[in-house]
Design an enzyme around this catalytic site. Structure first.
Site, short mmCIF file in Angstrom:
data_model
loop_
_atom_site.label_atom_id
_atom_site.label_comp_id
_atom_site.label_asym_id
_atom_site.label_seq_id
_atom_site.Cartn_x
_atom_site.Cartn_y
_atom_site.Cartn_z
N THR A 417 0.06 93.47 105.75
CA THR A 417 1.31 94.21 105.57
C THR A 417 1.41 94.88 104.19
OG1 THR A 417 2.28 92.58 107.07
CG2 THR A 417 3.81 93.97 105.93
N GLU A 454 -0.09 92.70 116.60
CA GLU A 454 1.30 92.23 116.42
C GLU A 454 1.77 91.27 117.52
OE1 GLU A 454 3.30 92.24 113.24
OE2 GLU A 454 2.19 94.10 113.50
N SER A 482 8.99 88.84 110.19
CA SER A 482 9.59 88.32 108.96
C SER A 482 9.82 89.43 107.94
CB SER A 482 8.68 87.29 108.32
OG SER A 482 8.42 86.26 109.21
N1 GLY Z 1 3.37 90.73 111.03
C1 GLY Z 1 4.18 90.40 109.94
C2 GLY Z 1 5.61 90.37 110.30
O1 GLY Z 1 6.05 91.21 111.06
O2 GLY Z 1 6.34 89.52 109.87
#
Ligand code: GLY
Length: 595
Positions: A417, A454, A482
């Site tokens: 991320t 995801e 998150s």
């Molecule tokens: N894949 C990290 C999040 O969406 O929290």
């Protein structure tokens, strides 16, 4: 390659990529009436790096961009300098990040965007989260016996790929709030993809660490492991297929990604992957960006606004702040073990509610208001009165007009991320966290970019003891996130944009940065540079080499299990009080830069 050698290499490649800079640097003077990018930007990026290295915030008056790679910051700066808005600049930044930081975000992923509009003072949130295919079932991440797959067994291949949202989110945000010609926003990314960019030390390290998984799919292996060996820092890497995808996006908008030739490329890659996935053309064609109600929580007179479900980010940050509200965090200060007991256990309480109640609110009723009700949070705060670690942490029962009979989820989100914060010259503010989930996502590449994994942000278990998990896989649903892109306001005026990568540790990273800024009045660079102490589920993670032995012993003495480890945040923050100040996380390669 050392970081300083890499920066020299980067400087050389930036000069090569932008001949106008080289021209202007020959006499050191920008032509009359021309923006100063040629003469000024390269030394100023170096100054931004020097400020970060010295632990000082970068200052500016008009606009600022903070992102995870200097090339991306430079591309955004160019757009802002030319009069573009934060939405225009975000498109340029994201397009470059997808090339130079491919392990973290890109056109094959998803993102959440928080926007403050200077014209009307409104905060808007856009959900560009990946979506499960219509053929997905609650058993997607389980073996034939109904047991959860191993994490990487599920991640690597087509099974974990959700419909990407980032291309459409870029388009939607720029259509709403942009001023520049859309096609021109991709110029730098296309040039870098065609002429090559310098592989950064961080990218090279990530490739080396993941070489085995990157070797699974031939297209991915050919790009990251040329000749069978991990690509090295400083190598000039070209990506013509990515340039081609960007040209399609620049000239035709997002349509080719969702209904055209690029969509076919995505589906072919998912179906042809080691573990084929269910994603089909119909799923891409149905994809939409969703505007969601922002979730805002009060804290010491500020409003802390961010992304609601399917993200748990703003809810968990807001709950923890509400639980900490009755405590004097200023008086306790940043070096007091009791401060971290309170922050750690407030976070644990928020994570307990998150694990039970938060999922895609289009599928599962989420008690957003009840979870943020200050009476509820004050009750939860009472649990922290004893001076010791909480022994057991259970979800609470926030008020709601719907049955809340869910089983607890378990957390699996892993850190990759990237976060982008931008303020433009018109006073608009953008805070966007963008991801392909795990480092290098599914490891499947299509059209020159990596596809996300995801879907592994869903619960692998669909139920416990016959009770469904809110965040179970369902067709067309968005996995819980998150990510916590945040804008903090004081009486309606934005004062701080912040966010971070880090899987579910994003929540404590953002939470403690806000506390550092508000309660401890740290500048943004100091706030993002502080040592991390993170507690989500009971174990206190203490940042390796940064947290004192005394603090570790004090927390252990309160009853916490402690664990020393790297805590790899990637916080990018801009404050807007008394001019603009930018902070970039020293743990990563990003910069804040403004003029
Ligand atoms: N894949 C990290 C999040 O969406 O929290």
């Amino acid at each position: 390659m050392t970081v300083s050698k890499y920066l020299c290499f980067l400087a050389a490649s930036v000069l090569a990529a932008w001949p106008v800079w080289a021209e202007e640097r020959a006499d050191g003077v920008a032509p009359e009436g021309q923006t100063a990018i040629g003469a000024a930007a390269q030394p100023e990026l170096a100054a931004a790096q020097a400020a970060k290295d010295a632990g000082r915030p970068v200052a500016a008056e008009e606009w600022m961009v903070a992102a995870a790679h200097p090339e991306a910051v430079a591309a955004g700066a160019k757009i802002l300098r030319a009069g573009g808005t934060a939405a225009d600049a975000m498109v340029a930044v994201q397009a470059v990040l997808g090339l130079v930081e491919p392990q973290s975000s890109g056109l094959g992923g998803g993102a959440f965007l928080v926007w403050y509009d200077a014209k009307n003072g409104a905060v808007t949130t856009l959900d560009g989260r990946e979506t499960a295919p219509l053929a997905a079932t609650p058993r997607l991440l389980q073996d034939e016996a109904g047991e959860p797959l191993g994490f990487f067994e599920a991640v690597v291949g087509g099974l974990s790929v959700g419909v990407p949202g980032t291309p459409k989110l870029m388009e939607e945000a720029q259509a709403r709030w942009g001023r520049q010609d859309w096609a021109g926003l991709f110029d730098d990314a296309i040039r870098l993809a065609e002429e090559g960019f310098a592989v950064s030390p961080r990218m090279a390290e990530s490739v080396a660490r993941d070489a085995e998984r990157l070797a699974v799919h031939p297209e991915t292996a050919a790009y990251f492991l040329p000749g069978g060996a991990p690509i090295k820092a400083g190598t000039r890497l070209r990506n013509p297929a990515y340039a081609e995808s960007l040209r399609a996006l620049a000239q035709e908008g997002s349509a080719p990604f969702y209904t055209g030739r690029l969509a076919k490329g995505i589906v072919a890659a998912v179906k042809g992957a080691a573990k084929p996935g269910a994603l089909g053309l119909v799923d891409l064609a149905l994809y939409e960006v969703k505007e969601r109600a922002p979730v805002c929580a009060p804290y010491r007179g500020f409003d802390v606004c961010g992304m609601g479900p399917p993200s748990s980010g703003a809810l968990a940050v807001g709950q923890a702040l509400g639980i900490l509200s009755p405590y004097d965090m200023t008086g306790l200060g940043p070096n007091n073990p009791q401060t971290w007991r309170l922050i750690g256990d407030a976070t644990r309480l928020a994570f307990a509610d998150r694990g039970r109640y938060v999922a895609d609110s289009d599928y599962v009723p989420v008690p957003v208001e009840g979870m943020l009700d200050q009476r509820y949070l004050t009750d939860r705060a009472e649990l922290l009165r004893p001076q010791r670690a909480l022994e057991a942490v259970e979800p609470g029962t926030p008020e709601f007009d719907h049955a809340l009979n869910w089983a607890d989820d378990e957390d699996r989100a892993a850190p990759s991320t990237s976060h982008i914060s931008i303020v433009d010259a018109y006073g608009n503010v953008l805070s966007m966290t963008t991801t392909i989930e795990n480092g290098f996502g599914s490891r499947v590449m299509a059209n020159g970019y990596l596809l996300n994994n995801e879907l592994t942000d869903f619960s692998f278990r669909s139920h416990r003891d016959g009770v469904p998990v809110a965040n179970r896989v369902e067709p067309g649903k968005r996995p819980r996130s998150s990510m916590a892109p945040t804008i903090v306001l004081w009486k309606g005026t934005p004062v701080l944009a912040v966010g971070s990568p880090g899987g579910s540790r994003i929540i404590p990273y953002v939470l403690s940065t806000i506390i550092a800024y508000i309660d401890w009045q740290m500048d943004v660079q100091a706030a993002v540079s502080r040592p991390h102490m993170v507690n989500r589920f009971g174990v206190f993670d203490l940042e390796e080499g940064r947290v004192s032995q005394g603090m570790a012993e004090a927390l252990a003495g309160m009853g916490f299990e402690t664990r020393v480890r790297g805590l790899n945040s990637g916080l990018h923050a801009i404050s807007l009080e008394g001019g603009l100040r930018g902070g970039a996380d020293p743990r990563r390669e990003g910069l804040a830069y403004g003029e």
